[in-house]
Scaffold this motif. Structure first.
Motif, PDB file in Angstrom:
ATOM      1  N   LEU A  47       0.790  -1.227   0.029  1.00  0.00           N
ATOM      2  CA  LEU A  47       0.052   0.123  -0.196  1.00  0.00           C
ATOM      3  C   LEU A  47       0.844   1.318   0.104  1.00  0.00           C
ATOM      4  CD1 LEU A  47      -3.071   1.011   0.216  1.00  0.00           C
ATOM      5  CD2 LEU A  47      -2.808   1.144   2.700  1.00  0.00           C
ATOM      6  N   GLY A  48       0.560   2.159  -1.160  1.00  0.00           N
ATOM      7  CA  GLY A  48       1.395   3.310  -1.082  1.00  0.00           C
ATOM      8  C   GLY A  48       2.730   3.353  -1.689  1.00  0.00           C
ATOM      9  N   GLU A  49       3.312   2.261  -1.993  1.00  0.00           N
ATOM     10  CA  GLU A  49       4.400   1.942  -2.764  1.00  0.00           C
ATOM     11  C   GLU A  49       4.188   2.167  -4.380  1.00  0.00           C
ATOM     12  OE1 GLU A  49       6.907  -0.820   0.278  1.00  0.00           O
ATOM     13  OE2 GLU A  49       5.864  -1.775  -1.610  1.00  0.00           O
ATOM     14  N   PRO A  50       5.279   2.688  -4.836  1.00  0.00           N
ATOM     15  CA  PRO A  50       5.300   3.032  -6.410  1.00  0.00           C
ATOM     16  C   PRO A  50       5.014   1.781  -7.229  1.00  0.00           C
ATOM     17  CG  PRO A  50       7.677   3.333  -5.609  1.00  0.00           C
ATOM     18  CD  PRO A  50       6.686   3.157  -4.486  1.00  0.00           C
ATOM     19  N   CYS A  51       4.368   1.717  -8.127  1.00  0.00           N
ATOM     20  CA  CYS A  51       4.153   0.443  -9.112  1.00  0.00           C
ATOM     21  C   CYS A  51       4.057   0.960 -10.611  1.00  0.00           C
ATOM     22  CB  CYS A  51       2.866  -0.139  -8.526  1.00  0.00           C
ATOM     23  SG  CYS A  51       1.231   0.909  -8.726  1.00  0.00           S
ATOM     24  N   ASP A  52       4.215   0.049 -11.575  1.00  0.00           N
ATOM     25  CA  ASP A  52       3.990   0.026 -12.871  1.00  0.00           C
ATOM     26  C   ASP A  52       3.585  -1.288 -13.467  1.00  0.00           C
ATOM     27  OD1 ASP A  52       6.668  -1.199 -12.897  1.00  0.00           O
ATOM     28  OD2 ASP A  52       7.599   0.502 -13.092  1.00  0.00           O
ATOM     29  N   PHE A  53       3.714  -1.550 -14.634  1.00  0.00           N
ATOM     30  CA  PHE A  53       3.527  -2.574 -15.692  1.00  0.00           C
ATOM     31  C   PHE A  53       4.376  -3.956 -14.971  1.00  0.00           C
ATOM     32  CE2 PHE A  53       4.423  -5.754 -18.872  1.00  0.00           C
ATOM     33  CZ  PHE A  53       3.115  -6.234 -19.125  1.00  0.00           C
ATOM     34  N   LEU A  54       5.664  -3.765 -14.886  1.00  0.00           N
ATOM     35  CA  LEU A  54       6.417  -4.777 -14.069  1.00  0.00           C
ATOM     36  C   LEU A  54       6.399  -5.125 -12.803  1.00  0.00           C
ATOM     37  CD1 LEU A  54       9.779  -4.444 -16.362  1.00  0.00           C
ATOM     38  CD2 LEU A  54       7.964  -6.158 -16.631  1.00  0.00           C
ATOM     39  N   HIS A  55       6.215  -3.940 -12.123  1.00  0.00           N
ATOM     40  CA  HIS A  55       6.180  -3.960 -10.432  1.00  0.00           C
ATOM     41  C   HIS A  55       4.846  -3.896  -9.995  1.00  0.00           C
ATOM     42  CE1 HIS A  55      10.319  -2.268 -11.892  1.00  0.00           C
ATOM     43  NE2 HIS A  55      10.687  -3.102 -10.890  1.00  0.00           N
TER      44      HIS A  55
END
Length: 120
Positions: A41-49
């Motif tokens: 929760l609240g951590e950065p994310c994208d397609f891979l992560h």
């Protein structure tokens, strides 16, 4: 026209999977190739992560236009609470220690003691 291939084949992964922080499971990345630590929760994310889907988290791109990037958040309509780095769903009962039993409710939590105090 610009084309980008996000997933390289064959997969190139480190030999040893990463050691994840407590409460963050080891999952396959967005390409289905390498083991990574799921984002919390609240951590950065994208397609891979990717976010920890077992906790009901999705990658929320609503903040992208402001330039802050995507972060892991609850799915729309999902309430929950985070305790000691772990996310619990609304209504879920959990024990953060052997002395307490808690219940997640409307984004907060309430706890009751499980042990009788010694009265002298």
């Amino acid at each position: 026209q610009v084309c980008a291939q996000l997933c390289r084949r064959p997969c190139h992964c480190p030999w040893v999977p990463p050691r994840c922080p407590r409460g963050s499971p080891l999952v396959l990345d967005g390409c289905g190739c390498c083991k990574i630590c799921a984002r919390r929760l609240g951590e950065p994310c994208d397609f891979l992560h990717i976010c920890d889907q077992s906790q009901g988290l999705v990658c929320d791109y609503s903040a992208v236009p402001t330039g802050t990037g995507a972060t892991c958040n609850f799915e729309d309509g999902e309430e929950g609470c985070e305790v000691n780095g772990r996310v619990y769903r609304d209504g879920e009962i959990f024990q953060p220690s052997c002395k307490l039993q808690c219940r997640c409710l409307d984004g907060g939590f309430t706890c009751v003691p499980l042990c009788q105090e010694d009265v002298r």
